[in-house]
Motif scaffolding. Structure first.
Motif, PDB file in Angstrom:
ATOM      1  N   PHE A  96       0.851  -1.185   0.000  1.00  0.00           N
ATOM      2  CA  PHE A  96       0.000   0.000   0.000  1.00  0.00           C
ATOM      3  C   PHE A  96       0.887   1.235   0.000  1.00  0.00           C
ATOM      4  O   PHE A  96       1.972   1.238   0.579  1.00  0.00           O
ATOM      5  CB  PHE A  96      -0.929   0.007   1.221  1.00  0.00           C
ATOM      6  CG  PHE A  96      -2.037  -1.001   1.126  1.00  0.00           C
ATOM      7  CD1 PHE A  96      -3.204  -0.714   0.429  1.00  0.00           C
ATOM      8  CD2 PHE A  96      -1.916  -2.245   1.720  1.00  0.00           C
ATOM      9  CE1 PHE A  96      -4.217  -1.651   0.319  1.00  0.00           C
ATOM     10  CE2 PHE A  96      -2.926  -3.187   1.632  1.00  0.00           C
ATOM     11  CZ  PHE A  96      -4.081  -2.890   0.923  1.00  0.00           C
ATOM     12  N   ILE A  97       0.423   2.270  -0.692  1.00  0.00           N
ATOM     13  CA  ILE A  97       1.170   3.521  -0.762  1.00  0.00           C
ATOM     14  C   ILE A  97       0.257   4.662  -0.325  1.00  0.00           C
ATOM     15  O   ILE A  97      -0.945   4.640  -0.574  1.00  0.00           O
ATOM     16  CB  ILE A  97       1.731   3.776  -2.170  1.00  0.00           C
ATOM     17  CG1 ILE A  97       0.613   3.734  -3.228  1.00  0.00           C
ATOM     18  CG2 ILE A  97       2.808   2.752  -2.512  1.00  0.00           C
ATOM     19  CD1 ILE A  97       1.112   4.024  -4.648  1.00  0.00           C
ATOM     20  N   GLN A  98       0.851   5.671   0.323  1.00  0.00           N
ATOM     21  CA  GLN A  98       0.081   6.774   0.897  1.00  0.00           C
ATOM     22  C   GLN A  98       0.594   8.105   0.364  1.00  0.00           C
ATOM     23  O   GLN A  98       1.806   8.338   0.313  1.00  0.00           O
ATOM     24  CB  GLN A  98       0.194   6.750   2.416  1.00  0.00           C
ATOM     25  CG  GLN A  98      -0.563   7.858   3.124  1.00  0.00           C
ATOM     26  CD  GLN A  98      -0.628   7.624   4.622  1.00  0.00           C
ATOM     27  OE1 GLN A  98      -1.273   6.686   5.088  1.00  0.00           O
ATOM     28  NE2 GLN A  98       0.060   8.456   5.376  1.00  0.00           N
ATOM     29  N   VAL A  99      -0.321   8.971  -0.025  1.00  0.00           N
ATOM     30  CA  VAL A  99       0.042  10.274  -0.572  1.00  0.00           C
ATOM     31  C   VAL A  99       0.649  11.158   0.517  1.00  0.00           C
ATOM     32  O   VAL A  99       0.116  11.269   1.624  1.00  0.00           O
ATOM     33  CB  VAL A  99      -1.195  10.984  -1.161  1.00  0.00           C
ATOM     34  CG1 VAL A  99      -0.835  12.391  -1.637  1.00  0.00           C
ATOM     35  CG2 VAL A  99      -1.797  10.166  -2.299  1.00  0.00           C
ATOM     36  N   THR A 100       1.783  11.781   0.183  1.00  0.00           N
ATOM     37  CA  THR A 100       2.375  12.776   1.072  1.00  0.00           C
ATOM     38  C   THR A 100       2.361  14.174   0.460  1.00  0.00           C
ATOM     39  O   THR A 100       2.435  15.167   1.182  1.00  0.00           O
ATOM     40  CB  THR A 100       3.824  12.408   1.427  1.00  0.00           C
ATOM     41  OG1 THR A 100       4.609  12.321   0.227  1.00  0.00           O
ATOM     42  CG2 THR A 100       3.864  11.070   2.165  1.00  0.00           C
ATOM     43  N   ASP A 101       2.258  14.235  -0.880  1.00  0.00           N
ATOM     44  CA  ASP A 101       2.255  15.546  -1.526  1.00  0.00           C
ATOM     45  C   ASP A 101       1.718  15.407  -2.944  1.00  0.00           C
ATOM     46  O   ASP A 101       1.892  14.363  -3.587  1.00  0.00           O
ATOM     47  CB  ASP A 101       3.671  16.139  -1.568  1.00  0.00           C
ATOM     48  CG  ASP A 101       3.697  17.556  -2.131  1.00  0.00           C
ATOM     49  OD1 ASP A 101       3.024  18.428  -1.558  1.00  0.00           O
ATOM     50  OD2 ASP A 101       4.368  17.772  -3.153  1.00  0.00           O
TER      51      ASP A 101
END
Length: 295
Positions: free
Chosen positions: A8-13
């Motif tokens: 899973f990947i999470q938005v930081t910008d």
């Protein structure tokens, strides 16, 4: 069969790098050391269905076929939309990835998600894996040719950018990139002797266009034998490949090609006869390349 890397990947910008392109920065839960080390690395991004904060995915296992069967077994109303993207950049020594999204202004799941996502938004990521995308070996391609031809639309721009950045000094390249207008141009770095030709559709969004096809057909090629990399709308890619083989005399083994999207169709629509023929040719080319390396 090898396992598919699943995380899973999470938005930081999120940064709008052009009016129609958003660069999304993600942190991955886990990531293989090989990710981001070679150009044109593709992953499958899994987008949540309405009402989901995080897409529903099976756990990674050691059988890629079994994982995909488990994915298909998820009820359709809950099963994530899956789309292919190119890793634009990985920040060295981190699990941070940058992926560019073309904002078509349509209702497709990827563009729709990118238009409303923010820090904390989560996606699933499958890959990179040679099981569905054979890596481009620039070293091998350059060694067996005199220069590199690149052609694609804005959906291929992230991959073209990584290929140009990976070219060594004294190599030569000729690129043709079709975008909506001059505002969609990006600065592309390379150590190679490269000429980039920008082609504009007079402000229209991505669609059926002959500008890329006509530009390559009319181009004065560099001396010597090229290796060609083609990607973008499937019909345009097929037309360019036919031109290179039939009119320019390129060996089919000297062409890497991929139809990223289909005009007036989505990835969820059934494949056409041309799509199936293209898939068979890509599979045959991949097998021939693998056999030659083993030999």
């Amino acid at each position: 069969m090898a396992a598919l890397p699943v995380s899973f990947i999470q938005v930081t910008d999120i940064t709008r790098i052009t009016p129609r392109t958003a660069r999304v920065t993600f942190d991955a839960d886990r990531i293989d050391d090989s990710v981001g080390r070679t150009p044109d690395q593709q992953v499958k991004l899994c987008f949540p269905r309405p009402g989901q904060r995080t897409p529903v995915l099976p756990e990674q296992n050691d059988d890629a076929t079994g994982w995909y069967q488990a994915f298909l077994a998820i009820p359709e109303s809950e099963r994530p939309w899956m789309r292919s993207f190119t890793i634009r950049r990985r920040r060295p020594g981190t699990n941070t990835l940058e992926i560019d999204f073309v904002l078509h202004g349509d209702t497709g799941p990827a563009a729709s998600w990118a238009g409303s996502a923010g820090p904390g938004s989560r996606l699933g990521m499958v890959g990179p894996s040679s099981l569905y995308s054979a890596p481009v070996s620039l070293t091998e391609s350059i060694a067996n040719s005199d220069w590199l031809l690149l052609a694609g639309d804005e959906t291929a721009l992230p991959a073209i950018a990584t290929l140009l950045e990976a070219l060594p000094e004294r190599s030569r390249a000729l690129a043709f990139i079709e975008v909506a207008d001059a505002a969609e141009r990006q600065d592309l770095g390379t150590a190679a002797d490269a000429t980039v030709n920008w082609l504009y559709r007079d402000g229209t969004s991505a669609g059926r266009s002959d500008k890329l096809i006509d530009a390559v057909r009319e181009a004065e090629f560099l001396p010597g034998r090229p290796f060609a990399w083609l990607a973008g709308e499937s019909g345009a890619v097929r037309a360019l490949r036919r031109h290179l083989v039939d009119n320019r005399g390129l060996d089919k083994r000297s062409i890497d090609f991929s139809g990223y999207w289909r005009f007036r169709m989505t990835q969820d629509d059934a494949p056409t006869a041309e799509d199936m023929a293209e898939a068979q040719e890509r599979l045959a080319a991949f097998q021939a390349s693998a056999d030659s390396r083993q030999g």
